[in-house]
Design an enzyme around this catalytic site. Sequence first.
Site, short mmCIF file in Angstrom:
data_model
loop_
_atom_site.label_atom_id
_atom_site.label_comp_id
_atom_site.label_asym_id
_atom_site.label_seq_id
_atom_site.Cartn_x
_atom_site.Cartn_y
_atom_site.Cartn_z
N GLU A 143 0.82 -1.21 0.00
CA GLU A 143 0.00 0.00 0.00
C GLU A 143 0.86 1.26 0.00
O GLU A 143 0.48 2.29 -0.56
CB GLU A 143 -0.94 0.02 1.21
CG GLU A 143 -2.11 -0.95 1.11
CD GLU A 143 -1.79 -2.34 1.63
OE1 GLU A 143 -0.60 -2.62 1.95
OE2 GLU A 143 -2.72 -3.18 1.71
N PHE A 165 -12.02 -8.26 13.14
CA PHE A 165 -10.89 -8.65 12.28
C PHE A 165 -10.57 -7.53 11.29
O PHE A 165 -11.43 -7.01 10.62
CB PHE A 165 -11.24 -9.94 11.53
CG PHE A 165 -10.16 -10.37 10.57
CD1 PHE A 165 -8.91 -10.76 11.04
CD2 PHE A 165 -10.38 -10.36 9.21
CE1 PHE A 165 -7.91 -11.15 10.16
CE2 PHE A 165 -9.39 -10.75 8.31
CZ PHE A 165 -8.15 -11.13 8.80
N GLN A 166 -9.31 -7.15 11.24
CA GLN A 166 -8.81 -6.07 10.38
C GLN A 166 -9.53 -4.74 10.62
O GLN A 166 -9.77 -3.98 9.69
CB GLN A 166 -8.88 -6.48 8.91
CG GLN A 166 -7.90 -7.62 8.59
CD GLN A 166 -7.64 -7.83 7.11
OE1 GLN A 166 -8.52 -7.61 6.29
NE2 GLN A 166 -6.42 -8.24 6.77
N LYS A 169 -17.79 -2.00 5.08
CA LYS A 169 -18.05 -3.03 4.06
C LYS A 169 -19.53 -3.13 3.70
O LYS A 169 -19.90 -3.22 2.53
CB LYS A 169 -17.55 -4.39 4.55
CG LYS A 169 -17.65 -5.46 3.50
CD LYS A 169 -16.98 -6.76 3.94
CE LYS A 169 -17.03 -7.76 2.78
NZ LYS A 169 -16.43 -9.05 3.15
N MET A 216 23.34 10.29 4.68
CA MET A 216 23.18 11.54 5.41
C MET A 216 23.33 11.31 6.91
O MET A 216 23.88 12.15 7.62
CB MET A 216 21.82 12.17 5.09
CG MET A 216 21.69 13.62 5.51
SD MET A 216 22.90 14.70 4.71
CE MET A 216 21.90 15.42 3.40
#
Lengths: 571, 172
Positions: A62, A124-125, A174, A483
């Site tokens: 993602e 869940f999730q 959903k 750096m």
Amino acid sequence: MKAKVNAEAEPLINKMSGAEIFIEALKRENVEVLFGYPGGAVLPIYDALYRNPIRHILARHEQGAIHAAEGYARVTGKPGVVIATSGPGATNLVTGITDAMMDSLPLVVFTGQVATNVIGSDAFQEADVIGVTMPITKHNYQVRDLNELPRIVKEAFHIATTGRPGPVLIDIPKDVSTVGVVPSFDTKVDLPGYQPTLVPNILQIKKLADVISEAKQPIILAGAGVLHAKASEELLALAEKLEIPVVNTLLGLGSFPANHSLFLGMGGMHGTYTANMAMYECDLLINFGARFDDRLTGKLSDFAPSATVAHIDIDPAEIGKNIETQIPIVGDAKEALTRLIAECNNPPEAGEWRNHLKQYQQEFPLWSSDDEEGISPQRLIEMVHKHTSGKAIVSTDVGQHQMWAAQYYGFTEPNRWITSGGLGTMGFGFPAAIGAQLADPDATVVSIVGDAGFQMTLQELALLTELNLPVKVVILNNFALGMVRQWQEKFFEERYSESLMPVQPDFVKLAESYGIRGFRADTEEEANRILKETLNDRSPVVIDFRIKPKEKVFPMIAPGKGLHEMIGVRP
Amino acid sequence: MRRIVTATVLNESGVLNRVTSLFTRRQFNIESISVGHSETEGISKMTFVVNVEDDRQVEQLTKQLNKQIGVLKVTDITDQAIVARELALIKVVSNAQTRSEINGVVDPFRASIIDVSKDSITVQVTGDSNKVEAIIDLLRPYGIKEIARTGVTAFPRGSQKTVTEFKQISIL
């Protein structure tokens, strides 16, 4: 509030599911590309996408999707559109959302969410994406009633792209994407609390015009606001009309042609000595669309200490935030520049000042060392410039490679420079280059990355093969977090704590494993030959350039120091 | 420097959360927040009491609040003629002997006793913060069991004094 998700028994006539409404709403916003990754909570949406012509780019993470969307937004000026699932899908977007927020890039981000009846139950999730993203978005929404989806999408695109651009997130449970309603798309954007000021106050413009005519040592500081407003031509016209020298911020590079005689270079921590001394010595500083970031200003009390400061910004909160401003002007940079060009008819008498700055330029140019084996990173950037005729789209992560690219590429056109400025995100440059190539398929897109940052998102190499994108990955490999090591050398008595990476993958084989040509160069002759061969063909390539490991980015303003206290000004 | 700032906001879910999250991440020191419906349906009014270092910080605060999409209007009303009130409930240890004595403290403040039990009484006081502080100080020697305060709610008076040192910070 309970969502209206009662399943209807009768067949759906003229009804659309939430997923279908989602796609229709995107079409109405002329969305051509979606960057995303599917998952449980967005399955209904992906099912609707299956039958649909909107192009979906399946990133391999993602974070890759959202940085690609940022690159796309930077090149096109249109919002990048991202979709991810609930929970981990959404939280993987957090870095990119913050990056877009800091650099004012327009994004519209859709996240799936667990069903409304289990929100708040640690399902869940499930993640509280609204709570998580509230401080890192310009605005966010959770769709609780499907009837609101068309309005919310319209508002989100409006908010993301107007005023000071930024990311807007829409969280879609959903169940909301599965039910059906008869949608109404005839909504008008009505946001009484959101009315960006585009047209600047004319009295303030006149006041600035007066101050300009009397200035002896004026400079213009141009930031990314000029690019967002598509005002580069006006900036050039004003600077030339009044013969005022121009300094760019890191993100403003390209808003003024780097090869112009009035250009002083980039200002700030690794800016040119001339640009920083100009900001230190000027008596009038006219800032168009830069937010006086601490990497630009150095020690605040030593920033433009004897100057009248005029600040033109579309975001009123930026004016006076860091630097006290005598002439505040809220408005769009293009509008302000257009009016200023009309109002300013007495150019300042600043010939002496320009000569003074010219002398600085001649006396204190950028320099690089020659005391080590390996490729000079500075000369490598110059080679990239040469073989792309300075016309490439260049993206970077954060760090030494970024500063060398900023110093040496010499951008002459707007929206060719894609870099993570505010957040300083490692792993940004490569996926951003993918988005840029999708936005401008004919362009030569070069992603200049470090060996460490590239490894944070290199899984997106798959996209180059899959989509046949000719992105050129130029790795400045010094087997270290360059750096970090530079700072440890300068400010931590050479204690290289966890900054060295002696083990790196064989980038050539790595590229080949994705079906991409890989090269390695150890000398400048090899580097030049490979760049010449590969930069202008239409296939992807990964090149591992072994640069001089100890080379540092100079000159530099040490932390806590002022603009006039640069170190490393001379070899 | 104590400032009283009011914000008119759309009554949407999460607005208070947005505002307080903004205070936190920008390091504005909140003394109190009070929120309630306004005279218009769908619009709420918030009153903040904040401690800031200087004018610039309060300017930044109002500007940042104004940037929130759900925020309609933000005003620093500290220097205007305003009415500002808060309400406090104070439960004080009390028995038959001290009850009338406490009554004597409460009366001059035009506070009222709204609950009495065997060993305590509850005082309700409305007024500006100083008044609330004063009555709490006077009640403290009796033993305070519990205090609940609402935070300040405020708006400008119907008529403003002609000359007020009202600092203009808007640049629009």
